[in-house]
Design a protein around this motif. Structure first.
Motif, PDB file in Angstrom:
ATOM      1  N   HIS A   1      34.449  36.473  40.807  1.00 29.91           N
ATOM      2  CA  HIS A   1      33.653  37.207  39.828  1.00 29.91           C
ATOM      3  C   HIS A   1      32.130  36.357  40.075  1.00 29.91           C
ATOM      4  O   HIS A   1      31.014  37.004  40.122  1.00 29.91           O
ATOM      5  CB  HIS A   1      34.118  37.160  38.423  1.00 29.91           C
TER       6      HIS A   1
ATOM      7  N   ARG B   1      39.576  42.270  39.738  1.00 26.68           N
ATOM      8  CA  ARG B   1      39.931  42.625  38.650  1.00 26.68           C
ATOM      9  C   ARG B   1      39.016  42.221  37.574  1.00 26.68           C
ATOM     10  O   ARG B   1      38.450  41.017  37.712  1.00 26.68           O
ATOM     11  CB  ARG B   1      41.222  41.982  38.322  1.00 26.68           C
ATOM     12  N   GLU B   2      38.794  43.278  36.462  1.00 24.33           N
ATOM     13  CA  GLU B   2      37.709  42.939  35.606  1.00 24.33           C
ATOM     14  C   GLU B   2      38.349  41.793  34.612  1.00 24.33           C
ATOM     15  O   GLU B   2      39.393  41.846  34.392  1.00 24.33           O
ATOM     16  CB  GLU B   2      37.295  44.243  34.554  1.00 24.33           C
TER      17      GLU B   2
ATOM     18  N   GLN C   1      40.852  42.647  31.581  1.00 24.89           N
ATOM     19  CA  GLN C   1      42.358  42.967  31.587  1.00 24.89           C
ATOM     20  C   GLN C   1      43.093  41.879  30.996  1.00 24.89           C
ATOM     21  O   GLN C   1      42.743  40.730  30.965  1.00 24.89           O
ATOM     22  CB  GLN C   1      42.880  43.158  33.106  1.00 24.89           C
TER      23      GLN C   1
ATOM     24  N   THR D   1      46.241  47.217  32.968  1.00 24.10           N
ATOM     25  CA  THR D   1      45.214  48.306  32.526  1.00 24.10           C
ATOM     26  C   THR D   1      45.756  49.502  32.702  1.00 24.10           C
ATOM     27  O   THR D   1      46.850  49.796  33.227  1.00 24.10           O
ATOM     28  CB  THR D   1      43.906  47.811  33.367  1.00 24.10           C
TER      29      THR D   1
ATOM     30  N   GLN E   1      41.106  53.530  33.661  1.00 11.67           N
ATOM     31  CA  GLN E   1      40.282  52.291  33.598  1.00 11.67           C
ATOM     32  C   GLN E   1      40.240  51.637  35.032  1.00 11.67           C
ATOM     33  O   GLN E   1      39.058  50.983  35.442  1.00 11.67           O
ATOM     34  CB  GLN E   1      40.721  51.186  32.590  1.00 11.67           C
ATOM     35  N   TRP E   2      41.367  51.544  35.800  1.00 15.94           N
ATOM     36  CA  TRP E   2      41.554  50.777  37.009  1.00 15.94           C
ATOM     37  C   TRP E   2      40.577  51.901  37.999  1.00 15.94           C
ATOM     38  O   TRP E   2      40.073  51.098  38.910  1.00 15.94           O
ATOM     39  CB  TRP E   2      42.846  50.721  37.353  1.00 15.94           C
TER      40      TRP E   2
ATOM     41  N   SER F   1      36.842  50.865  37.619  1.00 13.66           N
ATOM     42  CA  SER F   1      36.643  49.426  37.982  1.00 13.66           C
ATOM     43  C   SER F   1      36.380  49.770  39.484  1.00 13.66           C
ATOM     44  O   SER F   1      35.678  49.140  40.038  1.00 13.66           O
ATOM     45  CB  SER F   1      37.582  48.494  37.608  1.00 13.66           C
TER      46      SER F   1
ATOM     47  N   THR G   1      28.099  48.629  32.145  1.00 13.16           N
ATOM     48  CA  THR G   1      28.921  47.328  32.852  1.00 13.16           C
ATOM     49  C   THR G   1      28.006  46.293  33.257  1.00 13.16           C
ATOM     50  O   THR G   1      28.510  45.043  33.016  1.00 13.16           O
ATOM     51  CB  THR G   1      29.700  47.766  33.826  1.00 13.16           C
TER      52      THR G   1
END
Length: 320
Positions: free
Chosen positions: A167, A191-192, A195, A252, A256-257, A260, A299
């Motif tokens: 990230h 992955r956000e 989660q 998740t 939602q996946w 993302s 976002t």
């Protein structure tokens, strides 16, 4: 590119894997400006695995670093008290504009230094209650992979440190470079942070049908309309079983996946191509340019055009 110095703080009782994660992700590469070093108040440092490790520089390194990372400690190895010189050095570095990061139970060091007071933060799920009890001024987020508070970031247990470090790369250099590094270290897809960190059944039992192939199939078709019904048929499951199993494996929901993944693809297209915003929206499965702008604003708090302008030539230097 301007050099971005990363310092990893080695303390007695640290988990070697937590230390290795930033060393791997921020290792010098042609496409990145990172330089990384290990520093600490003592050398050698005894890890929680029982072996000692040499530390190449002292706490003065924190004064010249742009990002400081504090690894965590294995269960039962949280040292008390933390060295006051370490706490003072972290506070001073943050006051001077440094970005401060913790992996797993390294959050306890930041909390002890007072750096998390009034902020949202997380740590390994087994230590959530302890962090909340010992540091009531911290807003502890229980079910997240990592928390980004701008210049202070915390992650949950072990592998969530990979998510957080990637990230950071994504923040600094964009999705294309972050995904290149992820592929190089064979890391999971992005992955956000929101989660859930505790996944009850992350690995398929023998004889069960894992959904990795279905997710890979979907990633090749992000520009197409995809529904839960389609995905469940691909997996050979009922929609209800598919939804339950998907949440167990990823933490998740399928929708939602997908969102993302589509946002990640849109970011890569904006960075690596000169396609119009309309084309990027279409090819990433986000539909219209208006919808793409809406999701970027929600976002990332920016626009697709501003994002492209920033990451077409942006590199991190100093505070980010």
């Amino acid at each position: 590119m301007s050099v971005h110095r990363v310092a990893v703080l080695a303390l007695a009782g640290m988990a070697p894997l937590d230390l290795a994660i930033p060393l791997q992700i921020f290792a010098p590469r042609a496409e990145t400006p990172y330089e990384i070093s290990v520093c600490g108040p003592d050398s050698p440092v005894l890890t929680d695995s029982g072996f000692a490790m040499a530390v190449t520089s002292g706490l003065e390194t924190l004064d010249t670093a742009n990002t400081l990372i504090v690894p965590g400690f294995a269960p039962g190895a949280l040292p008390r008290p933390f060295p006051q010189a370490v706490l003072d050095a972290l506070v001073t570095a943050h006051d001077r504009g440094r970005r401060v990061v913790s992996i797993c139970t390294g959050a306890f060091v930041l909390a002890e230094a007072g750096l998390l007071d009034g902020l949202h933060a997380t740590t390994h799920w087994q230590y959530i209650d302890e962090l909340e009890r010992e540091h009531p001024a911290v807003h502890v987020d229980r079910d997240v992979l990592y928390v980004d508070e701008g210049d202070i970031l915390t992650s949950a247990g072990v592998c969530c440190g990979i998510d957080l470090c990637l990230h950071l790369v994504r923040r600094d250099l964009g999705a294309t470079v972050a995904n290149q590094i992820a592929r190089g270290i064979v890391a999971a897809p992005h992955r956000e942070g929101g989660q859930t960190q505790y996944v009850p059944a992350p690995v398929a039992n023998a004889g069960d049908t894992a959904l990795a192939d279905t997710r890979a199939w979907a990633l090749e078709r992000l520009g197409e309309p995809l529904t839960v019904a389609q995905l469940s048929r691909r997996a050979g499951m009922s929609e209800r079983s598919f939804m339950r199993r998907f949440a167990e494996e990823t933490g998740t929901t399928p929708l939602q996946w997908l969102m993302s993944a589509r946002m990640g693809l849109a970011r890569e297209l904006l960075e690596a191509t000169d396609h119009s915003v309309d084309v990027v929206a279409r090819d990433s499965g986000l539909g219209s340019a208006a919808n793409l702008r809406l999701h970027f604003r929600r976002t990332l708090n920016t626009t697709p055009t501003a994002y492209r302008r920033a990451f077409s030539r942006r590199v991190p230097s100093g505070r980010t």
